[in-house]
Design an enzyme around this catalytic site. Sequence first.
Site: not given
Ligand code: GCB
Length: 618
Positions: A421
């Site tokens: 991301e």
């Molecule tokens: C995402 C991330 C991850 C987070 C997740 C969340 O997009 O890649 O590292 O833990 O969302 O649950 O917020």
Amino acid sequence: MAAGASGGGMAGGCRLLLLLAAGAAGGMLYPRESPSRERKELGGLWSFRADFSPGRDAGFVQRWYRQPLRQTGPVIDMPVPASFNDITQDPSLENYIGWVWYEKEVLLPLRWLQDDLNTRVVLRFGSAHYYSIVWVNGVQVMEHEGGHLPFEADISSVIQGSPGIPCRITVALNNTLTPHTLPPGSIQYMNDKTRDERMGIYSAAGRSSSFAMVQYQVSVVGSTLYSLSLSLRDQEGKVVATGDGPAGELKVLNPNLWWPYLMHENPGYRYSLEVKMQTQANGALLEDVYTLPVGIRTVHVTSTQFLINGRPFYFHGVNKHEDADIRGKGFDWPLVVKDFNLLRWLGANSFRTSHYPYAEEIMDLCDAYGIVVIDECPGVGIKMSESFGNKSLQHHLVVMEELIRRDKNRPSVVMWSVANEPASELPPAGYYFKTVIAHTKALDPSRPVTFVTDANYALDHGAPYVDVICVNSYFSWYHDPGHLEVIPLQLTTQFENWYKTYQKPIIQSEYGADSVPGLHSDPPLMFSEEYQKAMLREYHSVFDKKRKEYVIGELIWNFADFMTNQGTTRVLGNKKGIFTRQRQPKSAAFVLRERYWKIANESSCLPPIIKSHALFLK
Ligand code: GCB
């Protein structure tokens, strides 16, 4: 505290490895014992002191490495491997950023310390987050930037010639993240008197026919006059091919291919490649032996499929974290074996090492059990525009080199992920990812490369360079929270937009919803176990349509609940696990289990596979 800083600590543990003087040490091999190599584990209790001085620099000014750490001031016991932040009841350590000091005195076998035996003693760290400086008996022996990946130094000259003296290892470790570290981070000082809006950020080649060619390359350091012999043995111990010299090909007739779990009745087949080097030193014959497990398999990507050994592979798996109660991020055998047993119970055939490389022992089990891995570097949270500059880029290239050097021989690793991301909609992301991906492919032409995106398909500047589109989305959670009904339309549109733009296969690399175990609600409301289940079902119905076309995988976020920084979306950490942090199943785990076994049975040419609670059979 900057995101990621809580990972501070010597998570991977440190190892001492004895090699012969002219050992095959090139490529920083994992320390395996052999007739010529011994190893001493250095995990356990270390002395620990955080530098609370205003500049966090007292340790350097006062040169704490010159004497036992306890003589510099108060020390506490700190277990290694573990995260120092999570161990004590001291809140100032929980959020500590800056230099901390670890020290251990080790008694080494006498023969390691004699300087006339042509022994080489190497000090190795599996992982230390983030910047490390290491001294042995007060002499600086190495410095390393970056967590999660190993580093080592030859310390023979420092310790040999003084038998009987304990070897004092001192490590200064700094967990500060900046816009140019990987992951990037920034420090926010909580001294603002006004209230405002803040954002928290955060060797092998193969073929499935009657023979396979295994290409190898051995680098030898410390000697130019040597002989090398190689033999490849099957699991019965039979030699199936031999070779000599530093590079060549081994022809294996009727090879047993390395197959993923649930795709074959004997997954994870590995041969043993024994490399023997002989040389003369001071009139004596020296021999060094190293045995590398080797799997033979191929990987290909088409516009709609991911092929392993020529057969379509569908990723039905998870995203994980190296995280558990008390220890935090730190290697732990009971936890690791428990997690593999849960993967088997679930019928999962794959995971992504979100968002950093995992311990080599975990990777060994993936190779042995046939769990397919998307191997991700620590490129998480590349959001600030300054993190796309040349300084960050150069460091990213070095990290990819370190990761590939470590994991290149692993059959379980089928794809590299260079980031998670990033702000790939920013224009500099184009050049940045073009360069990182080209570099990764140049280092390893045998594997596809990706990064995981949550950017809009029309704005993503990095996507043109990946082999597989890996996309994260949280419909009905971060987008349109509470509205499960949006999922079918939005998810279908997501897939169709990406496919029409790139004609590349797509993995849903994250999707999920938090659930607090034991919280129930009907109709399903957010944070209840029912909501997590309902979200899964909505996603799955779209996956089932699109996997007939070009969707090649689904990885749930997340395998287990894990600790995070505090925030309004976190309830004692991230609760998107289908297992709790203590590894007990939530209701969603049963939904996923039904699904994964069903997919495995549909796509396997084996007789129906019986769900089993047993251990991996090896
Ligand atoms: C995402 C991330 C991850 C987070 C997740 C969340 O997009 O890649 O590292 O833990 O969302 O649950 O917020």
